[in-house]
Motif scaffolding. Structure first.
Motif, PDB file in Angstrom:
ATOM      1  N   CYS A 290       2.073   9.697   5.592  1.00 17.82           N
ATOM      2  CA  CYS A 290       2.015   8.610   4.619  1.00 17.82           C
ATOM      3  C   CYS A 290       3.006   7.513   4.990  1.00 17.82           C
ATOM      4  CB  CYS A 290       2.360   9.115   3.225  1.00 17.82           C
ATOM      5  SG  CYS A 290       1.155  10.285   2.583  1.00 17.82           S
TER       6      CYS A 290
ATOM      7  N   HIS B  72      -7.725   4.313  -2.923  1.00 19.10           N
ATOM      8  CA  HIS B  72      -8.597   4.326  -1.747  1.00 19.10           C
ATOM      9  C   HIS B  72      -8.481   5.667  -1.021  1.00 19.10           C
ATOM     10  CE1 HIS B  72      -8.019  -0.095  -2.141  1.00 19.10           C
ATOM     11  NE2 HIS B  72      -6.750   0.240  -2.315  1.00 19.10           N
TER      12      HIS B  72
ATOM     13  N   GLU C  85      -4.553   6.541  -1.186  1.00 23.30           N
ATOM     14  CA  GLU C  85      -3.782   5.315  -1.020  1.00 23.30           C
ATOM     15  C   GLU C  85      -3.961   4.503  -2.288  1.00 23.30           C
ATOM     16  OE1 GLU C  85      -4.117   2.735   2.663  1.00 23.30           O
ATOM     17  OE2 GLU C  85      -4.747   1.294   1.134  1.00 23.30           O
TER      18      GLU C  85
ATOM     19  N   THR D 228       5.042  11.480  -2.411  1.00 22.39           N
ATOM     20  CA  THR D 228       5.123  10.501  -1.321  1.00 22.39           C
ATOM     21  C   THR D 228       6.129  10.998  -0.277  1.00 22.39           C
ATOM     22  OG1 THR D 228       6.526   9.249  -2.870  1.00 22.39           O
ATOM     23  CG2 THR D 228       4.324   8.415  -2.468  1.00 22.39           C
TER      24      THR D 228
ATOM     25  N   GLU E  37       0.871  -1.176   0.000  1.00 13.50           N
ATOM     26  CA  GLU E  37       0.000   0.000   0.000  1.00 13.50           C
ATOM     27  C   GLU E  37       0.907   1.224   0.000  1.00 13.50           C
ATOM     28  OE1 GLU E  37      -3.238  -0.466   3.192  1.00 13.50           O
ATOM     29  OE2 GLU E  37      -1.949  -2.199   3.461  1.00 13.50           O
TER      30      GLU E  37
ATOM     31  N   GLU F 110      -8.080   8.059   2.361  1.00 15.96           N
ATOM     32  CA  GLU F 110      -7.322   7.973   3.609  1.00 15.96           C
ATOM     33  C   GLU F 110      -7.818   9.076   4.536  1.00 15.96           C
ATOM     34  OE1 GLU F 110      -5.346   6.689   5.695  1.00 15.96           O
ATOM     35  OE2 GLU F 110      -5.056   4.811   4.608  1.00 15.96           O
TER      36      GLU F 110
ATOM     37  N   MET G 198      -5.114  13.167   0.952  1.00 17.29           N
ATOM     38  CA  MET G 198      -4.367  11.911   0.808  1.00 17.29           C
ATOM     39  C   MET G 198      -5.066  10.919  -0.108  1.00 17.29           C
ATOM     40  SD  MET G 198      -3.398  11.275   4.794  1.00 17.29           S
ATOM     41  CE  MET G 198      -2.329   9.850   4.631  1.00 17.29           C
TER      42      MET G 198
ATOM     43  N   GLN H 273      -9.485  15.414  -2.603  1.00 16.63           N
ATOM     44  CA  GLN H 273      -9.476  13.947  -2.554  1.00 16.63           C
ATOM     45  C   GLN H 273     -10.726  13.323  -3.182  1.00 16.63           C
ATOM     46  OE1 GLN H 273     -10.579  12.026   1.241  1.00 16.63           O
ATOM     47  NE2 GLN H 273      -8.602  11.011   1.187  1.00 16.63           N
TER      48      GLN H 273
ATOM     49  N   GLU I 148       0.916   5.400   0.127  1.00 19.25           N
ATOM     50  CA  GLU I 148       0.068   6.564   0.411  1.00 19.25           C
ATOM     51  C   GLU I 148       0.700   7.828  -0.166  1.00 19.25           C
ATOM     52  OE1 GLU I 148      -2.051   4.846   4.464  1.00 19.25           O
ATOM     53  OE2 GLU I 148      -0.300   6.133   4.680  1.00 19.25           O
ATOM     54  N   TYR I 149      -0.146   8.679  -0.702  1.00 20.33           N
ATOM     55  CA  TYR I 149       0.288   9.903  -1.377  1.00 20.33           C
ATOM     56  C   TYR I 149      -0.343  11.127  -0.721  1.00 20.33           C
ATOM     57  CZ  TYR I 149       0.884   6.419  -5.085  1.00 20.33           C
ATOM     58  OH  TYR I 149       1.227   5.302  -5.796  1.00 20.33           O
TER      59      TYR I 149
ATOM     60  N   THR J 140      -3.111   0.598  -4.191  1.00 22.95           N
ATOM     61  CA  THR J 140      -2.625  -0.779  -4.116  1.00 22.95           C
ATOM     62  C   THR J 140      -2.506  -1.314  -5.549  1.00 22.95           C
ATOM     63  OG1 THR J 140      -4.914  -1.504  -3.816  1.00 22.95           O
ATOM     64  CG2 THR J 140      -3.609  -1.223  -1.839  1.00 22.95           C
TER      65      THR J 140
END
Ligand code: ADP
Ligand code: MG
Ligand code: MG
Ligand code: MG
Ligand code: MG
Ligand code: MG
Length: 694
Positions: A265, A104, A113, A153, A50, A106, A111, A71, A52-53, A115
């Motif tokens: 993150c 996804h 996320e 990131t 995963e 966050e 933020m 977001q 996160e940004y 995958t």
């Protein structure tokens, strides 16, 4: 998994009434899962990361880099894109052969996320897809942003909560959920779950959360440092008094809101094990590596507009969701609460869970706080002591968010109540049972790492951890040390440049000897023994099974030593003893091979094609050089960038223009651009983005 279920979140007063209900049904739900899946064997390795940004919004005219609060719009566009991609592939009847990344939400409204879309397989060739997929994710994310927005990131955003504007659009730092001096509630993901989490943690605790990170004392930093940006006199909310009453410490950067921690993150890796026993072993074996990889990936040297004297995020997040009351924190005698609880619900794990023989009882040396009623419920149902202890410990916590529509559930099919407690125990490792109604197996998640600036680095760390799990299983490696020592390593890992300056407890003899417990004398001392430890890893592994089994047990204190991270990763030569030079045999036994060599040896035992091996070698080179100090951690690189900026006044303040230039440089590195050699000390000439299409 129910995390974002829609519904009406109850206020804290109401949630309290359901705490026992959620816990009891949560354990009931776990028992259903456990009964259905405890005997499943032979699942293959599947794994995924995963990433996160933060979404940065540039204001080039004012030389400012802000956090974009778009977001929701960006995620909607990304979801539509994903659907479109899947539809095209379905219609063509063939997959593109590439995974379609998934995005996804966050905690932070700035933020994202992402995958890989589908887990990676056990095939070594699949490892080549990791960095590619990460590059692709970043490209897709960027394609669904505005021209002045970019995904970055960074672990902590240096100016989050600093005076003036740090979000786009601007909001005044006022809001009833967090009641923060510094962060507006508009910064929080507006889905009901997140503001409710924020408010209920504050209400349960009875005050605002309070994190104090030591300030980095530079040439011109006042001493003592009394932060002029803390509005001590504000009287908007009752909690405004917290800072005056001692929550804000001198010589520290004070933070008072969940967003400072959950707005960071990180990089997480989840693996599926073949069965529950292997998952329990991997959970334990990776736990001592948590602090080592926290220090190695350190990437957060700046907070709320100041340089800090620490490099990592962990204790900030731990503090940011610390919902323990004063009684539970040991600040006053227990009256209304059930337990004194040593740690936040976000922290390093407290307990090893494997039933393998290497897991000596002495390693579990923390006093484990447990809910005895739930423990009995678990053991009555046939769960062994260790696993029962694990859950009876996690389930001392209250649920923080309960949705009124989800109070009554079918415990045979739902895991909602279980996940409510399980997934708000945010620890260095997570033991993930199979979600009901799926063919997913028992999994383990490695959660301590900070996110790296480039995908090259993120792929390197993700893959290294995965290969390490393979080496652990193949060579039966044993990394156990007392868990209190892991806790101590966790604290040390935060220190500035811990990776090159500090020493960590680590096990000396990592080639799991299979001890017989009857070899331990009742007084705990070792029985007379001729040989030192025997390796299952060396070529004589088969020959010496008997001697291994009959080996004697050393006192736990003799099993570990202090190591630098360079020694842990790159190995160390034997220490000469007072008895003079070592024999060749002793030499071999005292040598610590280093994690990189273990992974290399694992790869040597497999057939790996040249391209894969070259790529993997580049990743290992990066990790090896980070450990030796030849390359900088992101934390050191960011700190030096800030201190080397012409606008920096050597007063610890990270100004807006310094932040802007930092983010622009970071962007260039993620695009694989040299930018006048800016990334040389970080990447050593490797491109941070080798598979980008543009
Ligand atoms: P969480 O936020 O609960 O940790 P996510 O779903 O965001 O979980 O991420 C889990 C990671 O696990 C993803 O990278 C995903 O690709 C991977 N994954 C999915 N299924 C499996 C599986 N069966 N075994 C191992 N990993 C998996
Ligand atoms: Mg996730
Ligand atoms: Mg998550
Ligand atoms: Mg996440
Ligand atoms: Mg996760
Ligand atoms: Mg889970």
């Amino acid at each position: 998994m129910g995390l974002l279920s829609l519904g009406t979140p109850l206020p804290w007063k109401e949630v309290q009434k359901y705490a026992d209900h959620v816990r009891e049904h949560g354990i009931e739900q776990f028992l259903h899962i456990w009964k259905n899946t405890k005997d499943e064997r032979g699942n293959s390795l599947l794994w995924g990361d995963e990433v996160e940004y933060m979404v940065v919004s540039y204001d080039h005219e004012n030389k400012s880099a802000l956090l974009s609060l778009r977001q929701a719009e960006i995620l909607t566009a990304l979801e539509e894109n994903e659907k479109r991609q899947r539809k095209i592939e379905d219609e063509l009847g063939v997959g593109s052969g590439q995974r379609i990344p998934t995005f996804h939400p966050e905690y932070g409204r700035y933020m994202l996320e992402a995958t890989p879309g589908q887990p990676y397989t056990a095939s070594l060739e699949d490892l080549l897809n990791v960095e590619r997929n990460m590059n692709r994710r970043r490209e897709i994310a960027k394609e669904h942003m505005l021209p002045h927005e970019i995904p970055v990131t960074l672990t902590s955003f240096p100016r989050l909560g600093a005076p003036g504007q740090f979000t786009d659009p601007y909001y005044a730092p006022i809001g009833n959920a967090s009641r923060s001096f510094f962060l507006p509630d508009e910064l929080i993901n507006p889905h009901a779950r997140f503001p409710t989490l924020t408010a209920n943690i504050r209400e349960r605790r009875g005050s605002k959360v309070a994190m104090n990170v030591p300030i980095f004392k530079d040439k011109n930093t006042p001493s003592p440092f009394i932060d002029p940006t803390v509005p001590y006199d504000r009287n908007l909310y009752p909690e405004d008094a917290n800072a005056r009453q001692g929550a804000a410490l001198p010589d520290h950067i004070y933070m008072d809101s969940m967003g400072f921690g959950m707005g960071c993150c990180c990089l997480q890796i989840t693996f599926q094990a073949t069965d529950i026993d292997e998952a329990r072993r991997l959970y334990d074996q990776l736990a001592p590596l948590g602090p080592i990889f926290l220090a190695l990936t350190a990437a957060s040297p700046a907070w709320r507009g100041y340089l800090s004297d620490q490099d990592c995020r962990w204790n900030v997040i731990a503090g940011s969701v610390d919902d323990r009351t004063e009684e539970e924190r040991g600040g006053r005698p227990l009256k209304n609460q059930r337990f004194v609880i040593p740690k936040s619900r976000y922290d390093s794990i407290d307990y090893y869970i494997s039933q393998s023989r290497e897991c000596r009882p002495e390693y579990n040396d923390l006093d484990l706080v447990m809910d005895d009623k739930l423990k009995k419920k678990l053991t009555d149902a046939g769960v062994d002591d260790k696993l029962a202890n694990h859950y009876a410990h996690l389930f001392i916590r209250d649920p923080i968010v309960v949705f009124s529509e989800l109070v009554d559930q079918d415990d045979t099919t739902s895991s909602d109540h279980f996940e409510n407690i399980q997934s708000t125990n945010w620890q260095t490792m997570r033991f993930k049972p199979p979600p009901p109604g799926t063919n997913i197996g028992w999994r383990v998640e490695f959660r301590s790492m900070e996110i790296q600036i480039t995908d090259f680095e993120n792929a390197a760390f993700a893959i290294f951890i995965v290969l390490l799990t393979r080496a652990i299983l193949s060579f039966k490696l044993n990394f156990y040390i007392p868990i209190s020592k892991v806790d101590r390593n966790m604290q040390v890992a935060h220190r500035r440049d811990a990776v090159i300056n500090e020493k960590f407890y680590f096990r000396k003899d990592i080639f799991a000897p299979l001890y017989h417990s009857h070899d331990v004398q009742s007084n705990g001392s070792e029985t007379a023994s001729e040989d030192a430890s025997v390796s299952l890893y060396s070529s004589d592994a088969n020959a010496s099974t008997d001697s291994i089994v009959n080996k004697t047990v050393k006192p736990v204190e003799e099993e570990y030593d202090m190591f630098t991270i360079d020694e842990i990763i790159n190995g160390r030569k034997p220490k000469p003893t007072s008895n003079g030079p070592l024999s060749d045999v002793e030499d071999e036994m005292n040598e610590f091979p280093g994690l990189v060599r273990l992974v290399q040896d694992y790869l040597d035992s497999m057939s790996v094609d040249v391209e894969t091996r070259c790529t993997l070698n580049a990743y290992m080179d990066l990790i090896s050089k980070r450990a030796s100090g030849e390359l900088y951690t992101a934390a050191r690189w960011i700190r030096e960038f800030i201190r080397g900026h012409p606008k920096y006044q050597f007063d610890s303040v990270v100004g807006s223009e310094v932040n802007y230039d930092l983010v622009r440089t970071v962007e260039q590195l993620t695009l694989g651009n040299e930018w006048n050699g800016a990334g040389e000390s970080l990447l050593g000439g490797m491109s941070g983005a080798r598979y980008r299409s543009s």
